[in-house]
Design a protein around this motif. Structure first.
Motif, PDB file in Angstrom:
ATOM      1  N   THR A 287       0.826  -1.295   0.006  1.00  0.00           N
ATOM      2  CA  THR A 287       0.210  -0.095  -0.060  1.00  0.00           C
ATOM      3  C   THR A 287       0.832   1.137   0.214  1.00  0.00           C
ATOM      4  O   THR A 287       0.631   2.283  -0.888  1.00  0.00           O
ATOM      5  N   HIS A 317      -8.406   0.664   2.406  1.00  0.00           N
ATOM      6  CA  HIS A 317      -7.415   1.444   1.608  1.00  0.00           C
ATOM      7  C   HIS A 317      -7.823   2.864   1.695  1.00  0.00           C
ATOM      8  O   HIS A 317      -6.763   3.709   1.972  1.00  0.00           O
ATOM      9  N   ASP A 381      -5.457  -3.498  -6.773  1.00  0.00           N
ATOM     10  CA  ASP A 381      -4.818  -4.437  -5.763  1.00  0.00           C
ATOM     11  C   ASP A 381      -5.601  -5.702  -6.073  1.00  0.00           C
ATOM     12  O   ASP A 381      -7.005  -5.679  -6.083  1.00  0.00           O
ATOM     13  N   GLN A 383      -4.795  -9.188  -4.715  1.00  0.00           N
ATOM     14  CA  GLN A 383      -5.053 -10.200  -3.761  1.00  0.00           C
ATOM     15  C   GLN A 383      -4.741 -11.422  -4.499  1.00  0.00           C
ATOM     16  O   GLN A 383      -4.075 -12.216  -4.066  1.00  0.00           O
TER      17      GLN A 383
END
Ligand code: ADP
Ligand code: MG
Length: 676
Positions: A287, A317, A381, A383
């Motif tokens: 991040t 986030h 993002d 994952q």
């Protein structure tokens, strides 16, 4: 005469009916047929006599048939055929089951070759259902094909043989230079030898040539995808604001984070849009890297977007980036499914007006719903693993947009070369300092009582706990596997009576999930019983225990992701894998989790233990299916092919040269079923 495009029904001996069987295998023309490669071989060239072998060995024997076939009808649908053979010294009693066709073809006093398992006693030798062929044609290496339905491997071999006999030389696809440099036989020889090799060496040369070609084609196709995206970008970063950004952080960037940010900014200063993957284990601080480049992009006057797979993650986030960037002249907004219509309208208007610098939301929303005035950078993002296809959609928001994909799934490096062949890669191979190692234990369910006490003690100290259950399919009736609902219900009345339990599972509405997650996040829920929906990168530093029920049902990489949810704060964390599985393999897989904390190591182990299927599930990545190459076995050839692909593109970037025409066609063919 046949040519590669001929329909297979024109091959001698293939009628409509047999052709239909091949169609069912997806084989329509001669070209597809000759590219239907054997799964393995049986070597019938090393013949032995009965006297030379042990009971139970698989052997090839040259033998003469010495008694005529006797038929024994055992019952309806079961006929035995018995006869005797001699290898010159010993008599072999042969039994054939139900194969009338074979039984009728055998002739007394003819010479045959028998292939199969021999059963020996002191006085007798026998073979049950051996494969039998005539001596003059049978002593060779036999190709074995994957079969379906009525189509036997033998039948396939025969048709391929006939086809190859009536085909002219198969046109070469690789230039002489390449063939010489990489020591490859011609395509014509390779195809003929892969089906009917004279010896092992021929088979292995044929394999090498065909694997090389397949991996070269794949690699070229991927590199071309990458270069297709290489239209010059007008969106250039002129000034690097990273040092200003780092002065805002409460911590010092790791070297790996700094390096990754530098790589991204260098990309965005260049002629072409950034197209980069940021790979880092859970907790490696992706991040902050994203925030860093967002900071520089915004300060250079661009809008940015951060897309996540789930709302929970978007919200998290939003919170953590607000902490880092808010009040630093950067306007951040969150757009999710639960954003009120009025606010949504505002956000959309502000985006077009350029009043928002960073929009955070789920993939679907950002991709479909909104318009920017000056979007310069999109970060996703992920994952999980994601597909080539999705990546191509990313930049659809405008010309030359810089993209960074953040992935938390460690992929063994070798596979990464293929899966991410179209991306530049930065790797965070270093964790921020002071990380606690998580203690992991593997126990069986007799430990539950002790475990629950351990959890109560931790919760009494003010810590929190996850209890993870496998997803239970509705039609699955396994008595020993409790669903998350059942477990939560039971525990709230027994071991955790008086405690606050939360429940999170896939069938809940996004809003409900969100509420539970929030309650866990702010400490209202002390123990969260959940399925793998929490796998996404939620961050609750106060959670120190994770129990995984029926742990044997999870993939190692998945367990690793799950475990990454704890050990995020300063307190010692514990992961307990509960499994009653007696299987040796399950146990050793779970022990891998105890042994290693590095996601890449675990991914490597997972790969070794389970094979690449999990990484190369077609659905997941959208890569073409390979016919002969195996990503793991053939890694050496993969490296050669990658080398070669680089050379080819250096000389002929668009594959316009006549000598590369065949390769160009092969790429089109390989990628034709894949949309980008
Ligand atoms: P992930 O790579 O799993 O997405 P995060 O970005 O969520 O990891 O970071 C995990 C935690 O580490 C966060 O709480 C973050 O604030 C912290 N962190 C990130 N970088 C550093 C650093 N260089 N030093 C200390 N803590 C850091
Ligand atoms: Mg993350």
């Amino acid at each position: 005469m046949l040519n590669p495009e001929s329909n297979i029904k024109f091959i001698k001996g293939v009628g409509e009916k047999r052709a239909e069987m091949f169609y069912n295998l997806g084989i329509f023309d001669v070209d597809a047929l000759i590219h239907f490669f054997p799964r393995k071989y049986e070597d019938w060239t090393k013949t032995k006599t009965v006297a030379e072998v042990e009971n139970g060995e698989n052997i090839t024997i040259k033998a003469t048939m010495i008694t005529p076939v006797k038929e024994h009808m055992i019952r309806r649908g079961m006929t035995l055929y018995k006869c005797r053979f001699s290898d010159g010294e010993s008599v072999i009693n042969v039994t054939i089951f139900n194969n009338k066709y074979l039984a009728q073809a055998l002739r007394v006093y003819e010479d045959y070759v028998l292939f199969g398992k021999i059963e020996k006693t002191f006085t007798t030798a026998s073979m049950s259902s051996p494969k039998i062929e005539k001596l003059d044609t049978g002593v060779r290496i036999h190709p074995i094909y994957s079969t379906t339905g009525k189509l036997t491997s033998n039948a396939i071999a025969k048709v391929i043989k006939t086809a190859l006999e009536s085909l002219d030389e198969i046109p070469e696809t690789l230039s002489d230079d390449i063939r010489k440099k990489y020591d490859l036989i011609s395509l014509d020889s390779a195809i003929r030898q892969i089906h009917f090799p004279e010896n092992e060496e021929e088979a292995s040369k044929a394999r090498k040539r065909l694997i090389f070609e397949e991996l070269l084609t794949l690699q070229l196709g991927l590199l071309k995808l990458k270069s297709n995206k290489k239209n010059e970008t007008p969106l250039k970063i002129t000034k690097d604001f990273t040092s200003e950004f780092t002065s805002l952080l409460p911590f010092k960037l790791t070297n790996a984070q700094q390096r990754a940010i530098d790589e991204c900014i260098k990309d965005m200063q260049g002629k072409y849009p950034m197209n980069r993957l940021l790979q880092g284990d859970v907790g490696s601080g992706k991040t902050a890297v994203g925030a860093g480049i967002i900071y520089t992009a915004v300060k250079n006057g661009y809008q940015t977007a951060l897309m996540t797979p789930t709302e929970i993650l978007a919200t998290q986030h939003f919170e953590s980036l607000s902490k880092m960037l808010d009040g630093k002249g950067i306007t951040i907004r969150l757009l999710t499914g639960s954003t009120k219509p009025k606010e949504k309208r505002e956000i959309k208007a502000d985006l077009i007006d350029g009043k928002i610098d960073l929009l955070i939301g789920t993939h679907a929303l950002i991709q479909n719903d909104v318009e920017f005035s000056n979007l310069g950078l999109v970060i996703t993002d992920e994952q999980h693993r994601f597909g080539v296809k999705q990546r191509a959609n990313l930049a659809s928001k405008g010309q030359g947009i810089h993209t960074l994909v953040m992935s938390a799934t460690p992929i063994p490096r070798t596979l990464g070369l293929i899966l991410y062949g179209d991306l530049d890669i930065s790797i965070l191979d270093e964790l921020p300092p002071g990380r606690q190692t998580i203690r992991t234990d593997v126990v069986d369910s007799s430990y539950h009582e002790r475990l629950y006490k351990f959890i109560r003690d931790a919760v009494d100290r003010g810590e929190q706990c996850y209890i993870i259950c496998p997803m239970v399919e509705e039609n699955e009736d396994s008595l020993d596997i409790k669903s998350a609902e059942q477990l939560a219900e039971g525990l709230s009345e027994t071991a955790f009576k008086g405690y606050n339990l939360g429940l999170l599972h896939g069938k809940m509405k996004a809003k409900e999930k969100d509420n539970v997650m929030k309650a866990f996040s702010n400490g209202d829920v002390q123990i969260l019983v959940a399925t793998t929906v929490i796998e996404v990168g939620v961050d609750v530093p106060n959670a120190t225990i994770m129990v995984v029920e029926n742990a044997e049902r999870f993939g190692l990489s998945q367990l690793h992701q799950l475990r990454g949810r704890i050990g995020r704060g300063s307190k010692k964390s514990f992961c307990v894998l509960v499994s009653d599985s007696k299987s040796e393999i399950s146990r050793s897989r779970l022990m891998t989790m105890k042994r290693y904390s590095d996601g890449f190591k675990i991914a490597d182990e997972d790969l070794k233990q389970r094979g690449p299927g999990d990484f190369f599930g077609e659905r997941q990545h959208g890569l073409p299916k390979l016919k002969i190459a195996d990503m793991l076995e053939d890694i050496d050839i993969l490296h050669l092919a990658q080398n070669c692909a680089g050379d080819i593109l250096k000389e002929d970037y668009n594959l316009d040269l006549e000598k590369n025409k065949h390769l160009c066609d092969a790429i089109t063919k390989m990628f034709r079923n894949i949309e980008y």
